[in-house]
Design a protein around this motif. Structure first.
Motif, mmCIF file in Angstrom:
data_model
loop_
_atom_site.group_PDB
_atom_site.id
_atom_site.type_symbol
_atom_site.label_atom_id
_atom_site.label_comp_id
_atom_site.label_asym_id
_atom_site.label_seq_id
_atom_site.Cartn_x
_atom_site.Cartn_y
_atom_site.Cartn_z
ATOM 1 N N UNK A 24 2.555 -3.216 -5.404
ATOM 2 C CA UNK A 24 2.886 -3.625 -5.268
ATOM 3 C C UNK A 24 3.823 -4.080 -5.348
ATOM 4 N N UNK A 25 4.668 -3.637 -5.223
ATOM 5 C CA UNK A 25 6.608 -3.966 -4.444
ATOM 6 C C UNK A 25 6.260 -4.356 -2.681
ATOM 7 N N UNK A 26 6.235 -3.156 -2.510
ATOM 8 C CA UNK A 26 5.906 -3.392 -0.731
ATOM 9 C C UNK A 26 5.097 -3.885 -0.198
ATOM 10 N N UNK A 27 3.992 -4.336 -1.108
ATOM 11 C CA UNK A 27 3.043 -5.701 -0.571
ATOM 12 C C UNK A 27 3.862 -7.101 -1.255
ATOM 13 N N UNK A 28 4.072 -6.992 -1.829
ATOM 14 C CA UNK A 28 5.036 -8.584 -1.889
ATOM 15 C C UNK A 28 6.230 -9.066 -1.907
ATOM 16 N N UNK B 277 -4.434 1.843 8.355
ATOM 17 C CA UNK B 277 -3.092 1.418 8.160
ATOM 18 C C UNK B 277 -2.685 2.090 8.101
ATOM 19 N N UNK B 278 -1.437 1.771 8.136
ATOM 20 C CA UNK B 278 0.147 2.769 7.305
ATOM 21 C C UNK B 278 1.106 2.138 6.491
ATOM 22 N N UNK B 279 1.064 2.715 5.126
ATOM 23 C CA UNK B 279 2.007 1.945 4.070
ATOM 24 C C UNK B 279 3.136 0.735 4.766
ATOM 25 N N UNK B 280 3.940 1.459 6.159
ATOM 26 C CA UNK B 280 4.766 0.239 6.456
ATOM 27 C C UNK B 280 3.887 -1.024 6.662
ATOM 28 N N UNK B 281 2.182 -0.806 7.544
ATOM 29 C CA UNK B 281 1.768 -2.386 7.016
ATOM 30 C C UNK B 281 1.955 -2.886 6.365
ATOM 31 N N UNK B 282 2.154 -2.394 5.518
ATOM 32 C CA UNK B 282 2.552 -3.529 3.886
ATOM 33 C C UNK B 282 3.570 -4.470 4.242
ATOM 34 N N UNK B 283 5.007 -3.978 5.140
ATOM 35 C CA UNK B 283 6.075 -5.426 5.542
ATOM 36 C C UNK B 283 5.530 -5.887 6.317
ATOM 37 N N UNK B 284 5.089 -5.464 7.556
ATOM 38 C CA UNK B 284 4.341 -6.200 8.582
ATOM 39 C C UNK B 284 3.395 -7.311 8.108
ATOM 40 N N UNK B 285 2.429 -7.152 7.157
ATOM 41 C CA UNK B 285 1.781 -8.258 6.404
ATOM 42 C C UNK B 285 2.355 -9.205 5.253
#
Length: 176
Positions: A11-15, A124-132
């Motif tokens: 959630x931290x990464x996604x927000x 999708x990769x974990x880093x895609x949360x940053x891009x989102x």
């Protein structure tokens, strides 16, 4: 629902749009729940604590739901500290429950992939949360300077080169 141990971190990464290594290196004093801020001043890289990618320290904003989730995580850590007799709450925000040690990036990545698979989402990769985070903010016409600061880009031109396609391109209201 399926990866509860990793939920607050994902959630931290996604927000926030923080880099995974920056999130893994968060300590409790870095969080300001009252003002919904997080201090990003270090990162885990190759299992070692180091500076952020740019070497700069920044403060990022937290969404309300993220601040609430992190507050709840702190309460959980206090309870675990008593149950597991750790002595004191681990300094790291995101720890493995078994030992109170910082979470491992590889395990985080695998947890994210399991959650994606269970959700029926692939590619999708974990880093895609940053891009989102970046693309959603820019699509909502959030100033590029704010997005650059949140992501930790030293210059807004870096943000523009990576995410410029998400900026609104047309609209009758622009000219007005």
């Amino acid at each position: 629902r399926h990866e509860q141990e990793y939920y607050p971190l994902i959630l931290f990464l996604a927000r926030t749009g923080a880099r995974p290594g920056e999130a893994l290196a968060l300590r409790w004093p870095d969080l300001d729940f009252q003002n919904r801020k997080a201090l990003i001043e270090r990162a885990f890289s190759g299992g070692c604590v180091t500076t952020t990618k740019t070497g700069a320290v920044r403060t990022i904003d937290l969404t309300r739901d993220l601040a609430d989730a992190l507050r709840a995580l702190h309460v959980t850590r206090e309870r675990q500290t008593l149950e597991k007799r750790w002595g004191e709450v681990p300094e790291w925000v995101f720890v493995t429950n078994a030992r109170g040690c910082p979470m491992d990036y590889t395990k985080l990545r695998k947890s994210f992939m399991r959650a994606m698979k269970k959700a029926g989402v692939s590619g999708h990769k974990l880093y895609d949360l940053r891009h989102s985070v970046a693309s959603h903010l820019l699509a909502r016409e959030v100033p590029i300077t704010y997005v650059a600061a949140q992501l930790g880009h030293s210059k807004p031109s870096t943000t523009l080169s990576w995410y410029g396609r998400w900026l609104p391109q047309s609209g009758n209201g622009f000219i007005d």
